[in-house]
Design a protein around this motif. Structure first.
Motif, mmCIF file in Angstrom:
data_model
loop_
_atom_site.group_PDB
_atom_site.id
_atom_site.type_symbol
_atom_site.label_atom_id
_atom_site.label_comp_id
_atom_site.label_asym_id
_atom_site.label_seq_id
_atom_site.Cartn_x
_atom_site.Cartn_y
_atom_site.Cartn_z
ATOM 1 N N TRP A 236 -3.934 139.663 32.854
ATOM 2 C CA TRP A 236 -3.923 139.714 31.249
ATOM 3 C C TRP A 236 -3.286 138.739 30.672
ATOM 4 C CZ3 TRP A 236 -6.966 143.159 28.951
ATOM 5 C CH2 TRP A 236 -7.214 144.346 29.566
ATOM 6 N N SER A 237 -3.723 138.266 29.617
ATOM 7 C CA SER A 237 -2.939 137.076 29.052
ATOM 8 C C SER A 237 -3.484 137.577 27.228
ATOM 9 C CB SER A 237 -4.014 135.725 29.066
ATOM 10 O OG SER A 237 -5.478 136.022 28.688
ATOM 11 N N GLU A 238 -2.540 137.009 26.559
ATOM 12 C CA GLU A 238 -2.708 137.361 25.036
ATOM 13 C C GLU A 238 -4.202 137.323 24.597
ATOM 14 O OE1 GLU A 238 -0.678 138.708 22.771
ATOM 15 O OE2 GLU A 238 1.035 138.798 24.232
ATOM 16 N N ALA A 239 -5.081 136.266 24.996
ATOM 17 C CA ALA A 239 -6.376 136.078 24.410
ATOM 18 C C ALA A 239 -7.106 137.250 25.088
ATOM 19 C CB ALA A 239 -6.905 134.758 24.973
ATOM 20 N N ARG A 240 -7.027 137.427 26.431
ATOM 21 C CA ARG A 240 -7.861 138.658 27.087
ATOM 22 C C ARG A 240 -7.386 139.901 26.352
ATOM 23 N NH1 ARG A 240 -7.503 141.689 32.219
ATOM 24 N NH2 ARG A 240 -9.483 142.557 32.380
ATOM 25 N N LEU A 241 -6.351 140.300 26.057
ATOM 26 C CA LEU A 241 -5.948 141.434 25.341
ATOM 27 C C LEU A 241 -6.482 141.756 24.075
ATOM 28 C CD1 LEU A 241 -2.136 141.620 26.368
ATOM 29 C CD2 LEU A 241 -3.750 143.569 26.905
ATOM 30 N N ARG A 242 -6.431 140.334 23.309
ATOM 31 C CA ARG A 242 -7.035 140.456 21.939
ATOM 32 C C ARG A 242 -8.761 140.849 22.152
ATOM 33 N NH1 ARG A 242 -3.605 136.226 20.978
ATOM 34 N NH2 ARG A 242 -5.286 134.630 21.594
ATOM 35 N N ARG A 243 -9.225 140.150 23.012
ATOM 36 C CA ARG A 243 -10.705 140.311 23.404
ATOM 37 C C ARG A 243 -11.095 141.698 23.800
ATOM 38 N NH1 ARG A 243 -13.439 139.817 28.018
ATOM 39 N NH2 ARG A 243 -11.731 138.586 28.895
ATOM 40 N N VAL A 244 -10.327 142.154 24.874
ATOM 41 C CA VAL A 244 -10.617 143.571 25.524
ATOM 42 C C VAL A 244 -10.036 144.841 24.696
ATOM 43 C CG1 VAL A 244 -10.555 144.827 27.775
ATOM 44 C CG2 VAL A 244 -10.861 142.537 27.786
ATOM 45 N N VAL A 245 -8.668 144.527 24.426
ATOM 46 C CA VAL A 245 -7.977 145.856 23.872
ATOM 47 C C VAL A 245 -8.064 145.853 22.482
ATOM 48 C CG1 VAL A 245 -5.840 147.140 24.087
ATOM 49 C CG2 VAL A 245 -6.657 145.805 26.038
ATOM 50 N N ALA A 246 -7.836 144.931 21.777
ATOM 51 C CA ALA A 246 -7.646 145.058 20.314
ATOM 52 C C ALA A 246 -8.955 145.661 19.564
ATOM 53 C CB ALA A 246 -7.481 143.759 19.602
ATOM 54 N N PRO A 247 -10.168 145.395 19.941
ATOM 55 C CA PRO A 247 -11.201 146.144 19.480
ATOM 56 C C PRO A 247 -11.225 147.483 19.659
ATOM 57 C CG PRO A 247 -12.133 144.284 20.499
ATOM 58 C CD PRO A 247 -10.698 144.309 20.715
ATOM 59 N N LEU A 248 -10.639 148.046 20.557
ATOM 60 C CA LEU A 248 -10.710 149.577 21.062
ATOM 61 C C LEU A 248 -9.481 150.070 20.150
ATOM 62 C CD1 LEU A 248 -10.745 149.272 25.017
ATOM 63 C CD2 LEU A 248 -12.543 149.901 23.506
ATOM 64 N N LEU A 249 -8.383 149.246 19.840
ATOM 65 C CA LEU A 249 -7.248 150.027 19.241
ATOM 66 C C LEU A 249 -7.723 149.996 17.779
ATOM 67 C CD1 LEU A 249 -4.284 148.249 20.801
ATOM 68 C CD2 LEU A 249 -4.968 150.366 21.009
#
Length: 194
Positions: A177-190
């Motif tokens: 996990w990186s900030e960029a990957r969290l934004r890409r994968v998780v942010a849209p789900l949230l």
């Protein structure tokens, strides 16, 4: 002294494997790869994991004695992450994941941390867990049910609010996990986006 695996041509099964089925062979070779210190390139992945399909259930047995089941977390975005104290990339990603989980808990993010450490290393696991914002437990073996044998770490699986697999860690070339990957994968789900 550990026996080194013999060099074989592509597709040549190791001697002593009675069941020549592809799936059984891959699983056995995966086990040999782990026993040989990871000398084999890529063991089998869990065959049943499909993005957009119901995520297989997981239960985290936390260090403080609770059981947290993914099926009880419907309506939340869940990250199941597999790590160990001896894994450098794991130790680098855990603070990033912890900070993100803390910032987004009110939006319904729940992270579950499954340590692959041995029970003898519980004090080390507890030390790391004390710095994290999410619950930790010992996996107990290298097998994570339908997620398969955990043969590389870090690896994580993301489950959407409907309980469907949204990100399959076995498919990620850069699984940490990186900030960029969290934004890409998780942010849209949230945000409620699929």
């Amino acid at each position: 002294m550990a026996r080194q695996p013999e060099s074989r041509g592509a597709g040549t099964p190791p001697q002593g494997l009675a069941d020549p089925s592809r799936r059984t062979l891959i699983r056995r070779v995966a086990g040999l790869g782990m026993a040989a210190g990871g000398l084999l390139a890529q063991p089998a992945r869990a065959d049943a994991l499909r993005l957009g399909q119901p995520a297989p259930p997981l239960v985290l047995h936390t260090l403080d004695g609770r059981d947290i089941a993914t099926r009880d977390l419907l309506g939340q975005v869940v990250i199941a992450t597999f790590w160990a104290t001896w894994c450098g990339p794991c130790r680098e990603e855990l603070p990033i994941l912890s900070a993100y989980a803390k910032r987004h808990a009110a939006q319904g993010l729940q992270v579950l941390g499954f340590s692959l450490d041995a029970p003898a290393d519980l004090p080390k696991v507890r030390d790391v867990a004390a710095t994290l914002s999410f619950p930790i437990g010992l996996l107990g073996s290298a097998y994570a049910g339908a997620y398969g044998r955990v043969w590389r770490i870090p690896v994580s699986f993301t489950i959407d609010r409907a309980g469907k697999l949204a990100d399959n860690g076995w498919d990620d070339e850069q699984p940490a996990w990186s900030e960029a990957r969290l934004r890409r994968v998780v942010a849209p789900l949230l945000a409620g986006k699929a």
